[in-house]
Design an enzyme around this catalytic site. Structure first.
Site: not given
Length: 297
Positions: A111, A182
């Site tokens: 991701s 993230k």
């Protein structure tokens, strides 16, 4: 006078009865005086043939107290014991370092590609936000997603949880399923919109060019227009088409916002593999973005 007869009479042995009487008187006299009669010497008893006492079987005597142990116990008391103590000391030191200063974090998914790849081990700086500083736009952070990305749950097996936590703390196993990595896009008070006419994300009215995006990805295929509450973060993955991030939780309680106090630390360095040894750092893409109050962030 017959002298020969006289000598013969003197040399004649005494009467046995008289000798026995004298011995009886002598014994009574000795008893009265408290003396022990002297035993007359006699033949010594002959020892019966048999094994020597030293050769007789019996329990073995214990080893001297100063003797060194032998066998397995001897090896354990030697270099193996020192090596085990040193290993235990190293593990304790690494655990303390991981808990308070810097923690290795194994990247479990793609991701965050191309910035972070599957199998990378990044070093997470746990002191980055401990002295009054807060996460900034562009920082790559590791956070606990419980209460924001996943529901609050507790593993029912404390032993299994402890083993996984130990492996994750040393960077040997994948982190807990509730830990995420993230990039920070918006901080408390920011107005974040996707997307402008050119398909770019806008933060507080300023369009952001994102050079870290995965080739071929757009900033977002999901439109959103949000204001980030104070003490929370809006976070996205760099591989936008393969990242489950704040966009996927817009309808959940909390709206996909990550509380700042859930941030574990900032990813500063790729430590493994050696061929990818590099700093992660913060992107300069947000340099022109002003804070919601009008100042630069």
């Amino acid at each position: 006078m017959d002298t020969e007869a006289q000598h013969t009479e003197r040399d004649r042995p005494a009467d046995p009865d008289q000798g026995q009487a004298r011995r009886s008187r002598s014994a009574r006299f000795t008893a009265l005086m408290g003396l022990r009669p002297t035993a007359s010497p006699g033949p010594r008893p002959t020892a019966s043939p048999g094994p020597h006492p030293s050769a007789s079987p019996g329990p073995r005597s214990a080893a001297p107290s100063g003797s060194r142990p032998t066998g397995l116990s001897g090896h354990l008391d030697g270099p193996w014991r020192k090596a085990g103590a040193l290993l235990a000391l190293c593990v304790v030191f690494l655990l303390l370092l991981s808990h308070f200063v810097v923690q290795p974090f194994l990247i479990p998914s793609g991701s965050m590609e191309p910035t972070l790849k599957v199998g990378d081990r990044v070093l997470v700086n746990k002191l980055a936000y401990d002295f009054g500083d807060t996460p900034r736009r562009g920082d790559v952070v590791v956070f606990d997603g419980r209460g924001s990305f996943v529901q609050e749950t507790q593993d029912g097996n404390p032993v299994g949880r402890a083993v996984r936590s130990l492996g994750a703390a040393l960077g040997l196993t994948e982190p807990a399923g509730t830990d995420y990595v993230k990039r920070v896009i918006g901080v408390g008070g920011d107005h974040v919109v996707c997307c402008d006419r050119r398909g770019r994300i806008q933060v507080n009215g300023t369009a952001v060019d994102e050079p870290y995006l995965h080739p071929g990805d757009t900033p977002s295929q999901v439109p959103f227009d949000i204001v980030v509450p104070d003490s929370t973060l809006w976070v996205l993955g760099d591989h936008r088409s393969r990242s489950s991030d704040s966009r996927d939780h817009l309808g959940d309680p909390g709206g996909g916002m990550v509380p700042v106090d859930r941030v574990i630390g900032r990813a500063d360095l790729i430590g493994w593999p050696l061929g990818r040894w590099t700093t992660v750092g913060s992107s300069g893409a947000f340099a022109d973005v002003r804070d919601a109050g009008g100042g630069h962030g």
